[in-house]
Motif scaffolding. Structure first.
Motif, short mmCIF file in Angstrom:
data_model
loop_
_atom_site.label_atom_id
_atom_site.label_comp_id
_atom_site.label_asym_id
_atom_site.label_seq_id
_atom_site.Cartn_x
_atom_site.Cartn_y
_atom_site.Cartn_z
N LYS A 14 -6.00 -0.28 5.98
CA LYS A 14 -5.86 0.97 6.26
C LYS A 14 -5.58 1.04 7.79
O LYS A 14 -5.10 2.13 8.19
CB LYS A 14 -6.90 1.98 5.76
CG LYS A 14 -7.21 2.15 4.49
CD LYS A 14 -8.55 3.05 4.13
CE LYS A 14 -8.97 2.95 2.52
NZ LYS A 14 -10.06 3.68 2.38
N ASP A 15 -6.00 0.14 8.52
CA ASP A 15 -5.82 0.02 9.91
C ASP A 15 -4.45 -0.41 10.50
O ASP A 15 -3.96 -1.44 10.84
CB ASP A 15 -6.82 -0.89 10.44
CG ASP A 15 -6.89 -0.53 12.15
OD1 ASP A 15 -6.18 0.11 12.57
OD2 ASP A 15 -7.48 -1.57 12.84
N HIS B 209 -7.65 -0.87 -1.46
CA HIS B 209 -7.82 0.25 -0.65
C HIS B 209 -8.77 1.11 -1.14
O HIS B 209 -9.37 1.57 -0.03
CB HIS B 209 -6.30 1.14 -1.20
CG HIS B 209 -6.14 2.36 -0.49
ND1 HIS B 209 -5.42 2.57 0.60
CD2 HIS B 209 -6.70 3.65 -0.78
CE1 HIS B 209 -5.45 3.88 0.95
NE2 HIS B 209 -6.32 4.61 0.09
N TYR B 210 -9.49 1.03 -1.97
CA TYR B 210 -10.60 1.94 -2.48
C TYR B 210 -11.80 0.95 -2.06
O TYR B 210 -13.06 1.33 -2.45
CB TYR B 210 -10.43 2.49 -3.56
CG TYR B 210 -9.52 3.73 -3.52
CD1 TYR B 210 -9.52 4.81 -2.99
CD2 TYR B 210 -8.18 3.30 -4.42
CE1 TYR B 210 -8.73 5.84 -2.91
CE2 TYR B 210 -7.38 4.50 -4.45
CZ TYR B 210 -7.74 5.60 -3.66
OH TYR B 210 -6.65 6.33 -3.85
N SER C 148 -10.49 -3.17 2.96
CA SER C 148 -9.94 -1.94 2.92
C SER C 148 -9.86 -1.41 4.27
O SER C 148 -8.90 -0.81 4.49
CB SER C 148 -11.12 -0.94 2.27
OG SER C 148 -10.66 0.34 2.22
N LYS C 149 -10.54 -1.48 5.25
CA LYS C 149 -10.65 -1.24 6.60
C LYS C 149 -9.52 -1.77 7.25
O LYS C 149 -8.61 -1.25 7.88
CB LYS C 149 -11.98 -1.41 7.31
CG LYS C 149 -13.09 -0.53 6.89
CD LYS C 149 -14.40 -0.86 7.79
CE LYS C 149 -15.67 -0.30 7.34
NZ LYS C 149 -16.66 -0.64 8.10
N GLY D 110 0.91 -1.28 0.08
CA GLY D 110 -0.04 0.01 0.12
C GLY D 110 0.70 1.28 -0.03
O GLY D 110 0.26 2.38 -0.09
N SER E 56 2.14 4.40 8.49
CA SER E 56 1.89 4.44 7.14
C SER E 56 2.80 3.35 6.58
O SER E 56 4.05 3.11 6.90
CB SER E 56 1.44 5.55 6.58
OG SER E 56 2.90 6.15 6.27
#
Length: 433
Positions: free
Chosen positions: A360-361, A295-296, A356-357, A188, A365
């Motif tokens: 991103k969690d 991701h989206y 996605s969640k 990512g 980053s």
């Protein structure tokens, strides 16, 4: 380099159904060819002879063992970057455990949940890969190392010299498999905040009341190279749906194009996936595209062709946000069925959003993680304290093959001894009678 890769691209579609030994040979030979092109390039040779000083050398790794010698030339830590998850060759460099029982070979179409037959096939992939790599490819890479980097270096001495590797993977997308401490997942890292679309695309997306389907086979594959039969299957399938379609197609026109389909030679893929009206992504299943669609939170129809694509799509299908349509089975019936299922069943979109969640969690980053570990290697003049003791063992010792052979020989000897003892006892009894 581009010309060399283009030669391999020409035949990707035809290689989709070849046997596993030819797949392994093809991918290793491609890696060797690209490595030779890089090492022999004038600019690379000038860099080697420049006597430049570096704090760290970052190398993109794809079956390029010979290039590991650059760390010795520049006397600097080597950090590898892989656009893939961990696989057999990167596992070998870092002595990372990857049991065939639940870690699928990257060229298979399996997930970690394999039945008996699949585990047997997976073992065959890994065994042939190891033998071909160690006894055919490594001697060739040793010659490249001596020819283009330094005649005083041996591949065995530089093979495990890398401090760490940055892997383009994450458990939300890839298999949750073992990693030694110097294998770092940064899946990512390449995803950026979406840019504004150009006006015509913005209007196309905004005005799509029923949503939009994005179709792209990536940068290395061209849907314009599909056979006429497969192109017609795609056209007829798109003509049946009420959604608009944005199709990355490398030619100026396509006869019989339905009114809901727009052709473009290049797509701002991430920006389109980020648009709220995007309902579905039809993809080849490459790792970068898979990460972007997760991701989206966009569901996928996967048409995998080669490399890791089949495994990526299989994993996405198991996670409930994709349907696989193998290229050799691509037909109007198959594609229409997949389109109807995903566009009318909300579970695929829901599962994509769940993934996605998870992606991103993260505490830090992916890009910040990569920066930290590169600077870590610089601060500590490498990170050899993170290396597994397994790097000092040959492949057969790591996999306990020598122990298995010894135990097998002992078992055979014990059986023979037991057999001859019983035979002798029976003979003696028969003589007494």
């Amino acid at each position: 380099m581009t010309e060399a890769l283009d030669e391999y691209k020409k035949d990707f579609f035809n290689r989709e159904t070849m046997c596993f030994t030819r797949k392994i040979k093809f991918i290793h030979n491609m890696g060797y060819s690209l490595t030779e092109k890089l090492l022999s390039h004038d600019n690379f040779q000038k860099l080697l002879k420049s006597q430049a000083k570096f704090d760290v050398v970052i190398v993109e790794y794809f079956l390029a063992e010979a290039i590991l010698g650059v760390g010795k030339v520049f006397d600097a830590p080597v950090v590898l970057f892989s656009s893939l998850p961990s696989y057999s060759s990167s596992n070998n460099i870092f002595a990372n455990p990857a049991p065939s029982s639940y870690v699928p070979h990257i060229l298979t179409q399996y997930t970690g949940y394999m039945d008996l037959g699949e585990r047997f096939v997976n073992l065959a992939y890994n065994t042939f890969d190891a033998f071909y790599k160690y006894y055919y490819m490594f001697p060739l890479h040793d010659k490249l190392l001596k020819t283009y980097i330094s005649k005083d270096l041996d591949l065995e001495d530089v093979m495990h010299n890398a401090s760490l590797i940055l892997l383009n993977s994450h458990p939300s997308i890839s298999e949750p498999v073992p990693h030694v401490p110097n294998m770092i997942e940064i899946g990512g890292f390449h995803v950026k905040p979406p840019n504004e679309l150009r006006l015509d695309l913005q209007m196309f997306m905004d005005e799509a009341v029923e949503g939009v389907v994005i179709f792209s086979m990536g940068s290395n594959l061209k849907s314009s190279d599909f056979s006429e039969q497969k192109l017609q299957a795609v056209l007829k399938s798109f003509g049946k749906i009420k959604q608009r379609v944005l199709w990355k197609f490398e030619e100026d026109s396509l006869p019989g194009l339905p009114s809901n389909v727009k052709l473009m030679k290049w797509l701002p893929q991430q920006d389109l996936l980020a648009h709220p009206n995007t309902k579905l992504f039809i993809s080849h299943g490459g790792m970068l595209s898979t990460i972007e669609t997760v991701h989206y939170g966009v569901p996928v129809i996967g048409i995998p062709i080669y490399g890791d694509q089949k495994m990526n799509v299989a994993k996405a299908e198991r996670n409930g946000y994709a349907i696989s349509v193998p290229f050799q089975n691509l037909s109007e019936e198959k594609l229409s069925g997949a389109l109807h299922e995903i566009l009318n069943n909300p579970k695929y979109a829901d599962n994509a959003k769940t993934r996605s969640k998870i992606l991103k969690d993260q505490l830090v980053s992916p890009m910040d993680t990569a920066v930290f570990w590169i600077e870590y290697a610089m601060r500590h003049k490498g990170s050899h304290h993170l290396q597994s003791a397994g790097i000092h063992l040959s492949w057969y010792k790591r996999n306990m093959i020598d122990i298995i052979i010894i135990l097998t020989v002992v078992d055979i000897l014990l059986f023979l001894i037991f057999y001859y003892i019983i035979k002798h006892i029976i003979h003696q009894i028969s003589r007494i009678k």
